[in-house]
Design an enzyme around this catalytic site. Structure first.
Site: not given
Ligand code: GDP
Length: 313
Positions: A139, A135, A178, A106-108
């Site tokens: 990841k 999260y 989201h 994920s980009s987070c």
């Protein structure tokens, strides 16, 4: 990759898994296998399942995902469930001799204040955004496990980092979704109820990049066919938009003509997370679905499939 390959898509009922299965089947991959959560608990039954089925390829799209509220209120579940699922599936994939696995991050995973657009090299260069730290840590652990299998045992385990996703089959529950799905639903209900205003969380200033899930599915197929490296690779469309402009665009598409109001008691999250997708771009992949078209198509899907299910109107 051959059309005779047996491909296991973990998480086929989610937004991403559904889109991957759709695309693989449409492209003639007839040996796609899936299992419902009620049939297979990936947290502890992956080893038996993969040893028995022996797929050639695995796409690991099973994850506990959620928007800013769900993420910040349930860090225990986001951390534990994701680590358990990914550890089990990745280890079982190696033990059962899977030729290639794609892990979805994920980009987070990138630092809260990473340079924009965010290159892959920004990983682990600074503190994470607190609202989705649990999260993101899960990841990052998945990426590191894939890289460790590649380094220590020569496994072909690829980690792709998609930007924020949306599309048919998204989660429209206002507590856990989201922003894009949430605003589509809120605008729809506000229109039907003839409300005068629609409440948007935060200040509207954060910027987000949105990729249609069918574009992500095409990127995953592209990576299955063209990318064999443990180095992480971003998947994005290269454009971001402020939450304010997104809300305005959604109201226009849905046909809600009232005002926007801002609930500043809700968190903004990270100020921006536009990915630098030049690496996958140089390899020859590009997205096709413009944001406006993608939102309109997702809204049609919601009206046909989701509006009744989630209605409180
Ligand atoms: P994030 O990308 O991890 O921050 O997750 P979200 O997609 O949940 O939120 C993105 C941004 O949209 C944040 O700044 C939220 O505060 C904002 N936002 C505005 N209205 C909403 C809403 O109704 N639901 C959600 N989930 N986010 C909203």
């Amino acid at each position: 990759m051959k059309s005779s390959d047996k491909i296991y898509v973990a998480g086929h009922r989610g937004l991403v898994g559904r889109a991957i299965v759709r695309l693989l089947r449409a492209r003639g991959f007839n040996r796609v296998i899936t299992r419902l959560r009620s049939e297979l608990d990936l947290r502890d039954q992956s080893a038996n399942f993969l040893a028995r089925e022996k797929p050639n390829l695995v796409v690991l799209a099973a994850a506990r995902v959620g928007g800013i509220k769900a993420n910040s209120e349930a860090p225990v579940e986001f951390l534990i469930e994701n680590v358990e699922v990914q550890n089990n599936v990745i280890c079982a994939a190696y033990e059962s001799g899977v030729r290639k696995l794609i892990f979805l991050g994920s980009s987070c995973i990138y630092p809260k204040l990473a340079p924009q657009p965010i290159p892959e090299s920004a990983l682990l260069t600074g503190p994470l955004e607190p609202t989705n730290e649990a999260y993101a840590i899960a990841k990052i652990a998945g990426i590191k496990l894939c890289q460790a299998f590649a380094q220590e045992y020569g496994a072909n385990f690829v980690s792709a980092m998609p930007t924020n996703l949306y599309g048919p089959g998204d989660n429209f529950d206002l507590e856990t979704s989201h922003v894009l799905a949430a605003l589509l639903r809120k605008a729809h209900e506000a229109k039907i109820n003839r409300d005068r205003e629609l409440v948007v969380w935060g200040t509207g200033e954060p910027r987000r990049e949105f990729l249609h899930v069918d574009d992500l599915a095409s990127a995953i197929l592209f990576l299955l066919q063209n990318y064999d490296s443990p180095e992480i690779i971003n998947v994005g469309c290269g454009e971001d938009i402020s939450i304010r402009c997104l809300a305005e665009l959604i109201c226009e598409i849905v046909g809600f003509e009232g005002d926007l109001s801002w609930d500043r008691s809700k968190p903004d999250g990270t100020p921006g997370k536009l990915l630098d997708a030049s690496k996958i771009g140089k390899l020859g992949w590009k997205p096709f679905i413009p944001l406006r078209d993608g939102i309109a198509q997702t809204y049609d899907w919601f009206v046909k499939h989701g509006a009744g299910q989630f209605a409180n109107i």
